[in-house]
Enzyme design. Structure first.
Site, PDB file in Angstrom:
ATOM      1  N   SER A  56      -1.473  -2.940  -6.740  1.00 43.29           N
ATOM      2  CA  SER A  56      -3.009  -2.726  -6.902  1.00 43.29           C
ATOM      3  C   SER A  56      -3.578  -3.516  -7.969  1.00 43.29           C
ATOM      4  O   SER A  56      -4.671  -3.891  -7.783  1.00 43.29           O
ATOM      5  CB  SER A  56      -3.167  -1.392  -6.738  1.00 43.29           C
ATOM      6  OG  SER A  56      -2.765  -0.664  -7.774  1.00 43.29           O
ATOM      7  N   HIS A 260      -8.048   2.006 -12.188  1.00 39.04           N
ATOM      8  CA  HIS A 260      -7.802   0.615 -11.892  1.00 39.04           C
ATOM      9  C   HIS A 260      -8.707  -0.382 -12.703  1.00 39.04           C
ATOM     10  O   HIS A 260      -9.830   0.094 -12.735  1.00 39.04           O
ATOM     11  CB  HIS A 260      -7.831  -0.153 -10.377  1.00 39.04           C
ATOM     12  CG  HIS A 260      -6.492   0.588  -9.709  1.00 39.04           C
ATOM     13  ND1 HIS A 260      -6.727   2.066  -9.105  1.00 39.04           N
ATOM     14  CD2 HIS A 260      -5.313   0.067  -9.405  1.00 39.04           C
ATOM     15  CE1 HIS A 260      -5.408   2.078  -8.514  1.00 39.04           C
ATOM     16  NE2 HIS A 260      -4.655   0.885  -8.708  1.00 39.04           N
TER      17      HIS A 260
END
Length: 366
Positions: A56, A260
């Site tokens: 990711s 993230h």
């Protein structure tokens, strides 16, 4: 086809390893000066082939621009590098990928013509999402340190061999490629500024320490294979979750965006992997639209906490054993269920206070 390293024209690029300059175009506020050091360059030819492998962090999760089930954002660092350097990108990275997924689903895209390979991988092998989820729970319901230690056990016993397998597959599939493998930044600065996450300082320190251990392994394996290790921790210093200028999302909606690198963080990663790429592409990256009405935010927060099922028999027993007043906990849940924004917001504050008191009691007995 890329010509040999000896005959290809090389474009020298430099990068700041403390603060990528491209962020001046994407963020408001002045950036501090930082030292400039030489870094690897992306070789140019008439036809270039760039394969982005990984998880990711390489798929651009966190940039609020999902394009498919793997995410593969146009604002992920591989897309920024390809745009800045004029490379043809084969975007293989996929959110949730492990080393096994890279071997099964991604390295097949490599070939003799591949000139550049980038990758971040390893976090999901250690249960990144489940560990963060465990540690984000109220302290009386979680075993954060146990979850971290379970991941460290895999890191020490299994991940070294898995990394060797991935790097060996890259070497076999793209023998002439310039291969760059990135580590992971620290996510936390020691302060939890979100009402819905309950990270303690000791938990955040342990999570950052586990990142250090993972990055040390990634660097050892990468350089041992003769490839380039890309270090992100210094550059991301001062830009963790809850810092004034975040390059990493805290708790976000949709939840997949949480923890993230955001668009600014991907600009930083691009500058680290291919110096100058983030700077060149920052002006083309639109600002993220994250503003929400207060009532919408409170409603989503309330739904998230209600999903924790705080008043289930098992969770009430855990709360009672930890000295948490179960009557207060049940009152919090009733207010969250009320649909009244003011009551729900006050309930969220009370829940955060309960967790702070629990941590203080634990600290007093350590």
């Amino acid at each position: 086809m890329l010509r040999s390293v000896e005959t290809r024209r090389r474009i020298p690029l430099t990068a700041s390893l403390a603060v990528p300059a491209g962020l001046a175009l994407a963020l408001t506020g002045a950036l501090p000066a930082s030292p400039v050091t030489t870094a690897p360059t992306v070789d140019q030819a008439d036809e270039t082939a760039y394969v982005a492998l990984g998880d990711s962090f390489s798929a651009g999760t966190g940039t609020r621009a999902r394009t498919d089930n793997c995410y593969r954002s146009p604002y992920g660092y591989p897309a920024l590098i390809a745009g800045a350097q004029g490379l043809t990108l084969d975007y293989q990275a996929c959110s949730g990928a492990t080393t096994a997924d890279v071997l099964a689903n991604q390295v097949g895209a490599l070939g003799p013509e591949t000139g550049l390979v980038t990758m971040t991988i390893g976090g999901n092998d250690l249960g990144f999402a489940s560990v963060i989820t465990e540690c984000a729970l109220p302290g009386w319901l979680s075993d954060c340190h146990g979850a971290i230690n379970d991941g460290r056990q895999i890191l020490q016993t299994q991940l070294p061999g898995r990394y060797d397998a991935v790097l060996g597959a890259i070497a076999a599939g793209a023998p002439s490629a310039d291969v760059r493998v990135g580590g992971y930044p620290h996510l936390f600065n020691g302060r939890d500024c979100h009402l819905l996450t309950f990270f303690t300082r000791s938990e955040m320190d342990a999570l950052n320490a586990a990142t250090d251990e993972l990055d040390a392994l990634v660097e050892q394996k990468t350089t041992g294979a003769g490839y380039t290790y890309v270090e992100p921790r210094d550059a991301f210093g001062g830009h963790a979750v809850c810092d004034r200028t975040e390059w990493i999302n805290g708790l976000s909606w949709p939840i997949v965006e949480s923890f993230h690198p955001n668009r600014a963080g991907n600009i930083a990663y691009a500058d680290l992997f291919a110096p100058g790429s983030g700077t060149a592409e920052a002006s083309a990256v639109p600002a993220e639209r994250t503003a929400q009405s207060e009532s919408t935010l409170v409603r989503r927060q309330a739904e998230t906490v209600l999903g924790m099922d705080l008043t289930s028999p098992a969770n009430l027993r855990a709360a009672r054993a930890a000295g948490i007043p179960t009557g207060t906990l049940q009152s919090v849940v009733r207010d969250l269920e009320s649909g009244d924004t003011a009551r729900a917001a006050a309930a969220l504050e009370r829940l955060s206070e309960l967790d702070a008191r629990h941590e203080a009691r634990l600290g007093a007995h350590r």
